[in-house]
Design a protein around this motif. Structure first.
Motif, PDB file in Angstrom:
ATOM      1  N   GLU A  37      13.885 -26.932  24.101  1.00 13.62           N
ATOM      2  CA  GLU A  37      14.806 -26.269  23.171  1.00 13.62           C
ATOM      3  C   GLU A  37      15.203 -24.884  23.667  1.00 13.62           C
ATOM      4  O   GLU A  37      16.354 -24.474  23.485  1.00 13.62           O
ATOM      5  N   MET A  38      14.272 -24.157  24.275  1.00 16.68           N
ATOM      6  CA  MET A  38      14.592 -22.838  24.801  1.00 16.68           C
ATOM      7  C   MET A  38      13.399 -22.282  25.557  1.00 16.68           C
ATOM      8  O   MET A  38      12.242 -22.503  25.170  1.00 16.68           O
ATOM      9  N   LEU A  39      13.678 -21.583  26.624  1.00 15.17           N
ATOM     10  CA  LEU A  39      12.688 -20.765  27.319  1.00 15.17           C
ATOM     11  C   LEU A  39      13.279 -19.379  27.488  1.00 15.17           C
ATOM     12  O   LEU A  39      14.416 -19.231  27.937  1.00 15.17           O
ATOM     13  N   VAL A  40      12.496 -18.378  27.097  1.00  9.79           N
ATOM     14  CA  VAL A  40      12.887 -16.971  27.256  1.00  9.79           C
ATOM     15  C   VAL A  40      11.780 -16.280  28.038  1.00  9.79           C
ATOM     16  O   VAL A  40      10.608 -16.380  27.673  1.00  9.79           O
ATOM     17  N   ALA A  41      12.136 -15.590  29.104  1.00 11.12           N
ATOM     18  CA  ALA A  41      11.155 -14.870  29.917  1.00 11.12           C
ATOM     19  C   ALA A  41      11.652 -13.452  30.128  1.00 11.12           C
ATOM     20  O   ALA A  41      12.758 -13.246  30.642  1.00 11.12           O
TER      21      ALA A  41
ATOM     22  N   LEU B  85       4.055 -19.925  34.969  1.00 12.32           N
ATOM     23  CA  LEU B  85       2.749 -19.299  35.221  1.00 12.32           C
ATOM     24  C   LEU B  85       2.912 -18.054  36.073  1.00 12.32           C
ATOM     25  O   LEU B  85       2.277 -17.020  35.809  1.00 12.32           O
ATOM     26  N   ILE B  86       3.752 -18.133  37.094  1.00 11.73           N
ATOM     27  CA  ILE B  86       3.968 -16.974  37.972  1.00 11.73           C
ATOM     28  C   ILE B  86       4.519 -15.798  37.166  1.00 11.73           C
ATOM     29  O   ILE B  86       4.054 -14.657  37.301  1.00 11.73           O
ATOM     30  N   ALA B  87       5.491 -16.070  36.303  1.00 12.28           N
ATOM     31  CA  ALA B  87       6.048 -14.999  35.466  1.00 12.28           C
ATOM     32  C   ALA B  87       4.993 -14.440  34.510  1.00 12.28           C
ATOM     33  O   ALA B  87       4.841 -13.215  34.380  1.00 12.28           O
ATOM     34  N   THR B  88       4.250 -15.312  33.854  1.00 12.34           N
ATOM     35  CA  THR B  88       3.230 -14.867  32.903  1.00 12.34           C
ATOM     36  C   THR B  88       2.182 -14.000  33.586  1.00 12.34           C
ATOM     37  O   THR B  88       1.788 -12.942  33.064  1.00 12.34           O
ATOM     38  N   GLU B  89       1.738 -14.419  34.764  1.00 12.19           N
ATOM     39  CA  GLU B  89       0.715 -13.660  35.485  1.00 12.19           C
ATOM     40  C   GLU B  89       1.256 -12.328  36.011  1.00 12.19           C
ATOM     41  O   GLU B  89       0.482 -11.433  36.358  1.00 12.19           O
ATOM     42  N   ALA B  90       2.578 -12.179  36.049  1.00 13.87           N
ATOM     43  CA  ALA B  90       3.187 -10.899  36.422  1.00 13.87           C
ATOM     44  C   ALA B  90       3.401 -10.005  35.213  1.00 13.87           C
ATOM     45  O   ALA B  90       4.008  -8.935  35.330  1.00 13.87           O
ATOM     46  N   GLY B  91       2.922 -10.410  34.044  1.00 16.33           N
ATOM     47  CA  GLY B  91       3.056  -9.603  32.841  1.00 16.33           C
ATOM     48  C   GLY B  91       4.288  -9.894  32.022  1.00 16.33           C
ATOM     49  O   GLY B  91       4.616  -9.143  31.098  1.00 16.33           O
ATOM     50  N   ILE B  92       4.979 -10.985  32.333  1.00 11.95           N
ATOM     51  CA  ILE B  92       6.192 -11.364  31.619  1.00 11.95           C
ATOM     52  C   ILE B  92       5.824 -12.218  30.416  1.00 11.95           C
ATOM     53  O   ILE B  92       4.929 -13.069  30.488  1.00 11.95           O
TER      54      ILE B  92
ATOM     55  N   ALA C 166       0.610 -18.238  41.909  1.00 14.71           N
ATOM     56  CA  ALA C 166      -0.195 -17.645  40.830  1.00 14.71           C
ATOM     57  C   ALA C 166      -1.340 -18.574  40.486  1.00 14.71           C
ATOM     58  O   ALA C 166      -1.238 -19.798  40.646  1.00 14.71           O
ATOM     59  N   THR C 167      -2.430 -17.985  40.019  1.00  9.30           N
ATOM     60  CA  THR C 167      -3.497 -18.733  39.365  1.00  9.30           C
ATOM     61  C   THR C 167      -3.747 -18.093  38.007  1.00  9.30           C
ATOM     62  O   THR C 167      -3.498 -16.899  37.820  1.00  9.30           O
ATOM     63  N   LEU C 168      -4.218 -18.890  37.075  1.00 14.90           N
ATOM     64  CA  LEU C 168      -4.479 -18.399  35.731  1.00 14.90           C
ATOM     65  C   LEU C 168      -5.546 -17.311  35.784  1.00 14.90           C
ATOM     66  O   LEU C 168      -6.668 -17.538  36.226  1.00 14.90           O
ATOM     67  N   GLY C 169      -5.164 -16.104  35.354  1.00 14.93           N
ATOM     68  CA  GLY C 169      -6.073 -14.971  35.379  1.00 14.93           C
ATOM     69  C   GLY C 169      -6.191 -14.287  36.722  1.00 14.93           C
ATOM     70  O   GLY C 169      -6.880 -13.273  36.840  1.00 14.93           O
ATOM     71  N   GLY C 170      -5.490 -14.803  37.735  1.00 15.50           N
ATOM     72  CA  GLY C 170      -5.604 -14.245  39.086  1.00 15.50           C
ATOM     73  C   GLY C 170      -4.383 -13.499  39.560  1.00 15.50           C
ATOM     74  O   GLY C 170      -4.304 -13.072  40.714  1.00 15.50           O
ATOM     75  N   GLY C 171      -3.393 -13.314  38.677  1.00 12.24           N
ATOM     76  CA  GLY C 171      -2.196 -12.579  39.055  1.00 12.24           C
ATOM     77  C   GLY C 171      -1.150 -13.449  39.731  1.00 12.24           C
ATOM     78  O   GLY C 171      -1.384 -14.616  40.048  1.00 12.24           O
ATOM     79  N   ALA C 172       0.019 -12.862  39.926  1.00 15.88           N
ATOM     80  CA  ALA C 172       1.156 -13.516  40.587  1.00 15.88           C
ATOM     81  C   ALA C 172       1.466 -12.766  41.870  1.00 15.88           C
ATOM     82  O   ALA C 172       1.386 -11.537  41.911  1.00 15.88           O
ATOM     83  N   TRP C 173       1.860 -13.520  42.882  1.00 15.20           N
ATOM     84  CA  TRP C 173       2.003 -12.941  44.209  1.00 15.20           C
ATOM     85  C   TRP C 173       3.228 -13.486  44.922  1.00 15.20           C
ATOM     86  O   TRP C 173       3.596 -14.643  44.749  1.00 15.20           O
ATOM     87  N   ARG C 174       3.853 -12.621  45.725  1.00 19.18           N
ATOM     88  CA  ARG C 174       4.811 -13.064  46.744  1.00 19.18           C
ATOM     89  C   ARG C 174       4.219 -12.624  48.076  1.00 19.18           C
ATOM     90  O   ARG C 174       4.236 -11.435  48.408  1.00 19.18           O
ATOM     91  N   GLY C 175       3.645 -13.571  48.797  1.00 12.41           N
ATOM     92  CA  GLY C 175       2.898 -13.209  49.990  1.00 12.41           C
ATOM     93  C   GLY C 175       1.703 -12.357  49.612  1.00 12.41           C
ATOM     94  O   GLY C 175       0.898 -12.724  48.756  1.00 12.41           O
TER      95      GLY C 175
END
Length: 276
Positions: free
Chosen positions: A250-254, A230-237, A140-149
């Motif tokens: 302390e905590m991460l929720v995705a 970042l990958i999760a965020t760029e996927a809309g999570i 992922a890149t910031l503002g460029g989306g998340a990708w698998r291949g």
């Protein structure tokens, strides 16, 4: 000489991702090659069940050396060797987990990853997670989306918390595990089911691509979640802490927006950020 150099690698998200992918792939190859050696050289970390192998240290050294050769002014924060400042002044810091899922690595379970993120002036702008066992790769890149291949990722669309498959993880300290077990017992009746795969970076990538609907964990360090977050965020999570806090130790929720609110409220009610 590498195709990347200090002169040819600007501090743009795309250029930093290109360098990250190259050195992470090389690190993943080293991890695979060293696995049999690592089994014979296990040390303990915080407890006897939290192992660190020769491969963790070797991969981290290799990645740091490659990054410093390409961009000598950058800093590196790694799990094994801490914050390494070289030259200084570039505004770029790399955040590295050389082998996320060390216990899986030790046992030969194909769920361990090299995770590498690039942070510019305090904001993560590029990240790659590579499952070193399988070669699967998320970027992922910031503002460029998340990708698998070549596939762009958009997470899942569960109808509600009750239909969500939720991933989590546990610390190695017995007191923390006890509290996390109580949280899990309170949550499991509110969701479809729970999974524990043992590698936070890969769990976040699973949420990004929808093979998990959500993920939460207490006790994560920056190298555990910088790239995967970042990958999760760029996927809309939605990736957060609890009660308006940023994600962190302390905590991460995705979770997707429709699930994040209900999951967040359930975790607050269960005091998921409490305990040891």
């Amino acid at each position: 000489m590498s195709e990347f150099s200090a002169a040819s690698t600007p501090s743009t998200p795309g250029a930093l991702l290109g360098l990250a992918v190259q050195v992470a792939r090389e690190g993943a190859a080293t991890a695979r090659r060293m696995r049999s050696e690592a089994i014979g050289d296990v040390q303990t970390k915080s407890t006897a069940t939290d192992v660190v192998t020769a491969a963790d240290k070797a991969v981290e050294r290799q990645v740091i050396e490659a990054l410093q050769a390409a961009r000598p002014g950058d800093a590196v924060l790694g799990e094994e060797y801490g914050d390494t400042e070289a030259g200084g002044g570039s505004g770029v810091r790399w955040i590295l987990d050389p082998i996320d899922g060390t216990v899986n690595y030790l046992y030969g379970l194909p769920q361990y990853a090299v995770s590498l993120a690039a942070e510019v002036d305090g904001a993560v702008v590029a990240g790659v997670v590579i499952n070193a066992a399988t070669g699967d790769e998320w970027t992922a890149t910031l503002g460029g989306g998340a990708w698998r291949g070549e596939k762009r990722l958009h997470g899942s669309v569960p109808s509600g918390l009750g239909q969500a498959l939720v991933g989590t993880g546990f610390g190695y300290d017995a007191r923390r595990r006890e509290h996390q077990g109580r949280v899990l017992a309170g949550l499991i009746t509110q969701v479809r089911d729970i999974r524990r795969f043992g590698a936070a970076a890969l769990d976040l990538c699973a949420v990004a691509e929808g093979t998990l609907d959500a993920y939460y964990e207490k006790g994560l360090n920056p190298w555990d979640w910088a790239a995967g977050g970042l990958i999760a965020t760029e996927a809309g999570i939605v990736v957060s802490g609890l009660g308006g806090a940023a994600p962190g130790i302390e905590m991460l929720v995705a979770a997707p927006p429709a699930v994040h609110g209900p999951l967040h409220e359930a975790l607050v009610a269960l005091d998921a950020a409490g305990g040891a």
